[in-house]
Motif scaffolding. Structure first.
Motif, PDB file in Angstrom:
ATOM      1  N   VAL A  87     -21.481  42.623   8.397  1.00  0.00           N
ATOM      2  CA  VAL A  87     -21.700  41.799   7.197  1.00  0.00           C
ATOM      3  C   VAL A  87     -21.324  40.340   7.476  1.00  0.00           C
ATOM      4  O   VAL A  87     -21.050  39.578   6.559  1.00  0.00           O
ATOM      5  CB  VAL A  87     -20.960  42.360   5.953  1.00  0.00           C
ATOM      6  N   ASP A  88     -21.366  39.970   8.752  1.00  0.00           N
ATOM      7  CA  ASP A  88     -21.106  38.571   9.090  1.00  0.00           C
ATOM      8  C   ASP A  88     -22.361  37.704   8.962  1.00  0.00           C
ATOM      9  O   ASP A  88     -22.380  36.554   9.390  1.00  0.00           O
ATOM     10  CB  ASP A  88     -20.443  38.427  10.481  1.00  0.00           C
ATOM     11  N   ILE A  89     -23.411  38.261   8.341  1.00  0.00           N
ATOM     12  CA  ILE A  89     -24.604  37.461   8.017  1.00  0.00           C
ATOM     13  C   ILE A  89     -24.452  36.744   6.671  1.00  0.00           C
ATOM     14  O   ILE A  89     -25.299  35.935   6.306  1.00  0.00           O
ATOM     15  CB  ILE A  89     -25.888  38.335   7.965  1.00  0.00           C
ATOM     16  N   LEU A 138     -27.873  44.670  13.405  1.00  0.00           N
ATOM     17  CA  LEU A 138     -28.079  43.556  12.476  1.00  0.00           C
ATOM     18  C   LEU A 138     -26.786  42.781  12.215  1.00  0.00           C
ATOM     19  O   LEU A 138     -26.701  42.002  11.272  1.00  0.00           O
ATOM     20  CB  LEU A 138     -28.712  44.071  11.164  1.00  0.00           C
ATOM     21  N   ASP A 139     -25.789  43.010  13.057  1.00  0.00           N
ATOM     22  CA  ASP A 139     -24.613  42.135  13.054  1.00  0.00           C
ATOM     23  C   ASP A 139     -25.100  40.726  13.421  1.00  0.00           C
ATOM     24  O   ASP A 139     -26.107  40.579  14.108  1.00  0.00           O
ATOM     25  CB  ASP A 139     -23.621  42.653  14.108  1.00  0.00           C
ATOM     26  N   VAL A 140     -24.383  39.688  12.965  1.00  0.00           N
ATOM     27  CA  VAL A 140     -24.873  38.325  13.230  1.00  0.00           C
ATOM     28  C   VAL A 140     -24.752  37.941  14.704  1.00  0.00           C
ATOM     29  O   VAL A 140     -25.401  37.005  15.165  1.00  0.00           O
ATOM     30  CB  VAL A 140     -24.138  37.295  12.335  1.00  0.00           C
ATOM     31  N   HIS A 141     -23.923  38.691  15.438  1.00  0.00           N
ATOM     32  CA  HIS A 141     -23.759  38.397  16.862  1.00  0.00           C
ATOM     33  C   HIS A 141     -24.671  39.303  17.702  1.00  0.00           C
ATOM     34  O   HIS A 141     -24.855  40.466  17.363  1.00  0.00           O
ATOM     35  CB  HIS A 141     -22.295  38.596  17.271  1.00  0.00           C
ATOM     36  N   GLN A 142     -25.196  38.760  18.790  1.00  0.00           N
ATOM     37  CA  GLN A 142     -26.095  39.584  19.597  1.00  0.00           C
ATOM     38  C   GLN A 142     -25.358  40.795  20.171  1.00  0.00           C
ATOM     39  O   GLN A 142     -24.203  40.681  20.616  1.00  0.00           O
ATOM     40  CB  GLN A 142     -26.700  38.783  20.762  1.00  0.00           C
ATOM     41  N   GLY A 191     -19.256  47.121  12.324  1.00  0.00           N
ATOM     42  CA  GLY A 191     -19.397  45.796  12.912  1.00  0.00           C
ATOM     43  C   GLY A 191     -18.589  44.740  12.184  1.00  0.00           C
ATOM     44  O   GLY A 191     -17.637  45.045  11.468  1.00  0.00           O
ATOM     45  N   GLY A 192     -19.016  43.473  12.354  1.00  0.00           N
ATOM     46  CA  GLY A 192     -18.183  42.343  11.940  1.00  0.00           C
ATOM     47  C   GLY A 192     -18.309  41.948  10.485  1.00  0.00           C
ATOM     48  O   GLY A 192     -19.232  42.350   9.766  1.00  0.00           O
ATOM     49  N   GLY A 193     -17.357  41.124  10.054  1.00  0.00           N
ATOM     50  CA  GLY A 193     -17.322  40.565   8.706  1.00  0.00           C
ATOM     51  C   GLY A 193     -16.111  39.655   8.641  1.00  0.00           C
ATOM     52  O   GLY A 193     -14.996  40.131   8.824  1.00  0.00           O
ATOM     53  N   TYR A 194     -16.320  38.368   8.440  1.00  0.00           N
ATOM     54  CA  TYR A 194     -15.219  37.396   8.565  1.00  0.00           C
ATOM     55  C   TYR A 194     -15.206  36.399   7.410  1.00  0.00           C
ATOM     56  O   TYR A 194     -14.900  35.235   7.593  1.00  0.00           O
ATOM     57  CB  TYR A 194     -15.309  36.672   9.922  1.00  0.00           C
ATOM     58  N   SER A 195     -15.594  36.868   6.213  1.00  0.00           N
ATOM     59  CA  SER A 195     -15.495  35.987   5.049  1.00  0.00           C
ATOM     60  C   SER A 195     -14.018  35.734   4.763  1.00  0.00           C
ATOM     61  O   SER A 195     -13.196  36.643   4.922  1.00  0.00           O
ATOM     62  CB  SER A 195     -16.166  36.632   3.829  1.00  0.00           C
ATOM     63  N   THR A 204     -18.813  48.208  18.281  1.00  0.00           N
ATOM     64  CA  THR A 204     -18.173  47.422  19.342  1.00  0.00           C
ATOM     65  C   THR A 204     -19.212  47.046  20.415  1.00  0.00           C
ATOM     66  O   THR A 204     -19.105  47.427  21.575  1.00  0.00           O
ATOM     67  CB  THR A 204     -16.994  48.210  19.935  1.00  0.00           C
ATOM     68  N   HIS A 205     -20.182  46.273  19.975  1.00  0.00           N
ATOM     69  CA  HIS A 205     -21.409  46.043  20.754  1.00  0.00           C
ATOM     70  C   HIS A 205     -21.298  44.970  21.834  1.00  0.00           C
ATOM     71  O   HIS A 205     -22.260  44.724  22.537  1.00  0.00           O
ATOM     72  CB  HIS A 205     -22.568  45.710  19.809  1.00  0.00           C
ATOM     73  N   HIS A 206     -20.134  44.289  21.903  1.00  0.00           N
ATOM     74  CA  HIS A 206     -19.990  43.285  22.970  1.00  0.00           C
ATOM     75  C   HIS A 206     -19.460  43.896  24.273  1.00  0.00           C
ATOM     76  O   HIS A 206     -19.434  43.218  25.292  1.00  0.00           O
ATOM     77  CB  HIS A 206     -19.058  42.154  22.528  1.00  0.00           C
TER      78      HIS A 206
HETATM   79 ZN   LIG Z   1     -20.396  40.122  14.556  1.00  0.00          ZN
END
Ligand SMILES: [Zn+2]
Length: 300
Positions: free
Chosen positions: A233-235, A156-160, A274-278, A118-120
Motif C-alpha cells: 500500500v505504498d502507492i 503491485l507494491d510501489v517498489h520493483q 508488502g510495503g506501506g509507509y504513510s 519480501t520481494h527485494h
Molecule cells: Zn514497497
C-alpha cells in the motif's frame, strides 16, 4: 474460510529503531478481529521451514551466512536490519506462512500472509528489509511439488520486485509482473517478464486504467494455474516513500480488480502484504485491511 498467516513472534521481533514498520503486523489482525471480519479461527501460526526448501530458491552460501549470522557488514547494511537469530527465524516463518497460504488458497480460493512480500531478496542477496523472498520460495515449492505449472506473480507494491525478477529470470514457469514507481528504490532495477514503470504523481485513473488494460491480457496469455499477489500500500498519496498519488479508494479498487480476475478464471491467489509507509499508521492499517475486506466480500 479466510486463512491468514500470523505469528506472535511478529510482535516483538526487532530492536526499538525498527519497531515502527512492524507495528502494522499487530494492528491489521487486531482491526479485522475488532470489525468481526475474522475470528481467532482465521489466524494461523506458521512453523519453520526445511532448509532444503529455502535452497530451492536461495544460494546455499548466502543462506549459511544468514543462518550463522556471518553476513559481511556491507551486505548486512544493505538489508537494513541488524542480523539476529530471531530475525532469521521470523523470515523463515514468514516464508512458511506463504507456503501454507498456498495450500489454503487451493482450498478456499484466496489466503493471506499478514507479513511477507519480501520481494527485494534475490538468490544471493538481501536488501531493503528483505532477507528471504517468501513468494519466490513458495512459487518454487509449488513447482517442485508439481502443485502448479504456470505461476503469475502480480507485484503491485510501489517498489520493483527486483529480487523476484532475478530469481525467475530464466524460469519459463513463472511470469513476473511488476508495476512500480520508475524513480523509486531499487535504483538499479532487474528485468521482470513485464515491468510497468510509473511516473511520479501517477493518480487513480491512470493507475487503474493501466492495470485494467494489462492484467486480463496477461492472464489470457500465460494461463496461470496459481497467482501470487503482492499488495503493497505504498502507492498511496499519503506514503512518504512511494511518490505516487493513489487514493485509498483506488487502492481498494486495485485489489478488487485483481481478485475479480482470479475469481473469473478460477485461479487460487496467495496474498502477501508488502510495503506501506504513510506517516499515520491508521492509513497503512486501513489500506491493508481493505485488501482483506474486499477479499472477504468477494470470496466468503
Ligand atoms: Zn514497497
Amino acid at each position: 474460510m479466510l486463512k491468514i498467516a500470523y505469528d506472535p513472534i511478529y510482535i516483538h521481533p526487532l530492536p526499538a529503531g525498527h519497531r515502527f514498520p512492524m507495528l502494522k503486523y499487530e494492528l491489521i489482525p487486531a482491526q479485522l478481529l475488532h470489525e468481526g471480519i475474522i475470528t481467532a479461527e482465521n489466524l494461523f501460526s506458521p512453523g519453520l521451514l526445511e532448509e532444503e526448501i529455502i535452497l530451492w530458491t536461495h544460494d546455499s552460501g548466502y543462506w549459511e551466512q544468514l543462518r550463522e549470522l556471518t553476513l559481511p557488514p556491507k551486505e548486512q547494511r544493505r538489508t537494513g536490519f541488524p542480523l539476529s537469530g530471531e530475525l532469521i527465524e521470523r523470515e523463515v516463518r514468514i516464508a512458511k506462512g506463504t507456503i501454507d497460504g498456498c495450500h489454503y488458497a487451493f482450498d478456499f480460493g484466496v489466503a493471506f500472509n499478514v507479513a511477507g512480500g519480501t520481494h527485494h531478496a534475490g538468490t544471493n542477496w538481501g536488501e531493503g528489509f528483505c532477507l528471504l523472498n517468501d513468494q519466490a520460495i513458495a512459487a518454487n515449492y509449488l513447482l517442485n511439488n508439481k502443485l502448479a505449472q504456470s505461476i503469475l506473480i502480480i507485484d503491485l507494491d510501489v517498489h520493483q520486485g527486483n529480487g523476484t525478477a532475478q530469481i525467475f529470470e530464466n524460469n519459463p514457469h513463472v511470469f513476473t509482473f511488476s508495476m512500480h514507481g520508475a524513480n523509486n528504490f531499487p535504483f538499479r532495477k532487474e528485468r521482470s517478464d513485464l515491468d510497468v514503470p510509473l511516473a511520479d504523481g501517477t493518480g487513480d485513473d491512470e493507475y487503474l486504467s493501466i492495470l485494467r488494460s494489462t492484467l486480463p491480457q496477461l492472464i489470457a496469455q500465460q494461463k496461470p494455474d496459481f497467482i501470487f499477489y503482492l499488495a503493497g500500500v505504498d502507492i498511496l498519496v499519503s506514503d512518504k516513500l512511494g511518490k505516487l498519488a493513489l487514493s485509498k479508494a483506488a487502492c481498494k479498487m486495485r485489489d478488487q480488480f485483481v481478485f475479480e480476475q482470479a475469481i473469473k478464471h478460477n485461479i487460487p491467489v496467495q496474498v502477501s502484504m508488502g510495503g506501506g509507509y504513510s506517516p499515520d499508521i491508521k492509513d497503512i492499517v486501513d489500506a491493508h485491511c481493505n485488501t482483506f475486506r474486499i477479499a472477504h466480500d468477494l470470496y466468503f
